[in-house]
Design an enzyme around this catalytic site. Structure first.
Site, PDB file in Angstrom:
ATOM      1  N   HIS A 180      40.361  22.201  34.678  1.00 59.15           N
ATOM      2  CA  HIS A 180      41.004  21.605  33.512  1.00 59.15           C
ATOM      3  C   HIS A 180      40.829  20.087  33.507  1.00 59.15           C
ATOM      4  CE1 HIS A 180      44.896  20.382  31.349  1.00 59.15           C
ATOM      5  NE2 HIS A 180      44.181  21.021  30.437  1.00 59.15           N
TER       6      HIS A 180
ATOM      7  N   GLU B   2      36.393  22.533  31.900  1.00 57.74           N
ATOM      8  CA  GLU B   2      37.046  22.406  30.596  1.00 57.74           C
ATOM      9  C   GLU B   2      37.112  20.942  30.201  1.00 57.74           C
ATOM     10  OE1 GLU B   2      40.534  21.628  27.926  1.00 57.74           O
ATOM     11  OE2 GLU B   2      40.142  20.889  29.961  1.00 57.74           O
TER      12      GLU B   2
ATOM     13  N   ASP C 253      38.195  18.183  26.633  1.00 60.99           N
ATOM     14  CA  ASP C 253      38.586  17.926  25.250  1.00 60.99           C
ATOM     15  C   ASP C 253      37.595  16.926  24.680  1.00 60.99           C
ATOM     16  OD1 ASP C 253      41.348  19.251  25.417  1.00 60.99           O
ATOM     17  OD2 ASP C 253      41.445  17.761  27.018  1.00 60.99           O
TER      18      ASP C 253
ATOM     19  N   HIS D  51      41.469  13.322  26.010  1.00 60.70           N
ATOM     20  CA  HIS D  51      42.490  14.220  25.481  1.00 60.70           C
ATOM     21  C   HIS D  51      43.331  13.567  24.394  1.00 60.70           C
ATOM     22  CE1 HIS D  51      46.484  16.154  25.345  1.00 60.70           C
ATOM     23  NE2 HIS D  51      45.800  17.273  25.508  1.00 60.70           N
TER      24      HIS D  51
ATOM     25  N   GLU E  87      37.133  21.983  24.108  1.00 64.29           N
ATOM     26  CA  GLU E  87      38.187  22.005  23.097  1.00 64.29           C
ATOM     27  C   GLU E  87      38.001  20.870  22.101  1.00 64.29           C
ATOM     28  OE1 GLU E  87      42.989  21.368  22.493  1.00 64.29           O
ATOM     29  OE2 GLU E  87      42.234  21.797  24.503  1.00 64.29           O
TER      30      GLU E  87
END
Length: 262
Positions: free
Chosen positions: A11, A38, A40, A53, A126
């Protein structure tokens, strides 16, 4: 035959150890054996996708400015790692930090890092909304994935979002990409089902498994895959295993892998 273990997804990198979304965090995650990374993504004022993020930089770069209002060259002047270890410069025994690994990380560089790595690694990307650039974020993302040959069948990348609108944009632009609908409310899945497609993956937060297990069981009984965030303890991992979760997104990939191997 033993059941396949869930994929361990780092993450924002190994963000318990290194500053999130920095190259340093992703290199550590890869060294720890993470199956996937992962991130963003947000769009800069001059059209670059960067791994950040928050919409503003107060937390990670001590700047009262919006990512979307800055050009990449401006972002590259900032230190995105100092907030994580604020006393590091006073520690004589701390290893020397590579400043290049604590700069803003472009998605392009992260993709290149994965492409060059000597073992297969997947990506969970994301897209953040709302944003002033709306659908341009998804368009730029698909264009960049296409440059790497990762916008079609067999792509190591999947796209995640709390926005069903964003996921439907991706489906139109790159029909073969896997899509994950992120959820932090027990009503999100039911509200979105009429607008979603059958192959969408459900992405609940760990609190939904803890507080609404029957809802999660209904999703699984329908044959839907589960990718859960953010799983950082043995108890949470056991709960994911009990629910047949396919991917656990964690700040601590090394710990999760150690638990699974044990």
């Amino acid at each position: 035959m033993a059941e396949r273990r869930p994929q361990v997804v780092a993450h924002r990198g190994a963000s318990a150890d290194q500053a999130e979304h920095t190259l340093a965090a992703y290199v550590v995650a890869l060294d720890q054996g993470a199956d996937a990374l992962e991130c963003d993504v947000r769009l800069t004022a001059d059209g670059h996708l960067v791994c950040v993020h928050d919409r503003d930089l107060r937390r990670t770069a001590q700047q009262r400015r919006l990512v979307s209002s800055m050009e990449l060259t401006e972002l590259e002047q900032l230190d995105f790692g100092a907030w994580k270890h604020p006393w590091a410069e006073l520690d004589d025994e701390a290893p020397d930090a590579d400043p290049e690994r604590n700069k803003v990380l472009t998605l392009r560089r992260l993709l290149q890092t994965v492409a060059d790595y000597p073992r297969p690694v997947e990506l969970a990307i994301e897209t953040k909304h709302p944003t002033r650039y709306a659908g341009l974020v998804e368009r730029r993302l698909v264009d960049l994935l296409d440059e790497f040959g990762w916008a079609g069948d067999g792509s190591p990348a999947r796209v995640m979002s709390f926005s069903w609108v964003a996921l439907r944009r991706i489906r139109r632009l790159a029909p073969a990409l896997r899509l994950v609908f992120l959820m932090d409310s027990p009503l999100d899945w039911a509200r979105t089902r009429p607008l979603a497609e059958p192959d969408w993956i459900a992405g609940p937060g760990i609190e939904l498994l803890q507080k609404h297990p029957e809802m999660i069981r209904r999703i699984r009984r329908a044959g839907t895959e589960l990718h859960v965030w953010t799983v950082n303890s043995r108890v949470d991992l056991d709960l994911c295993l009990d629910h047949g979760v396919s991917a656990v997104i964690t700040d601590r990939p090394q710990q999760m892998l150690d638990y699974l191997h044990a």
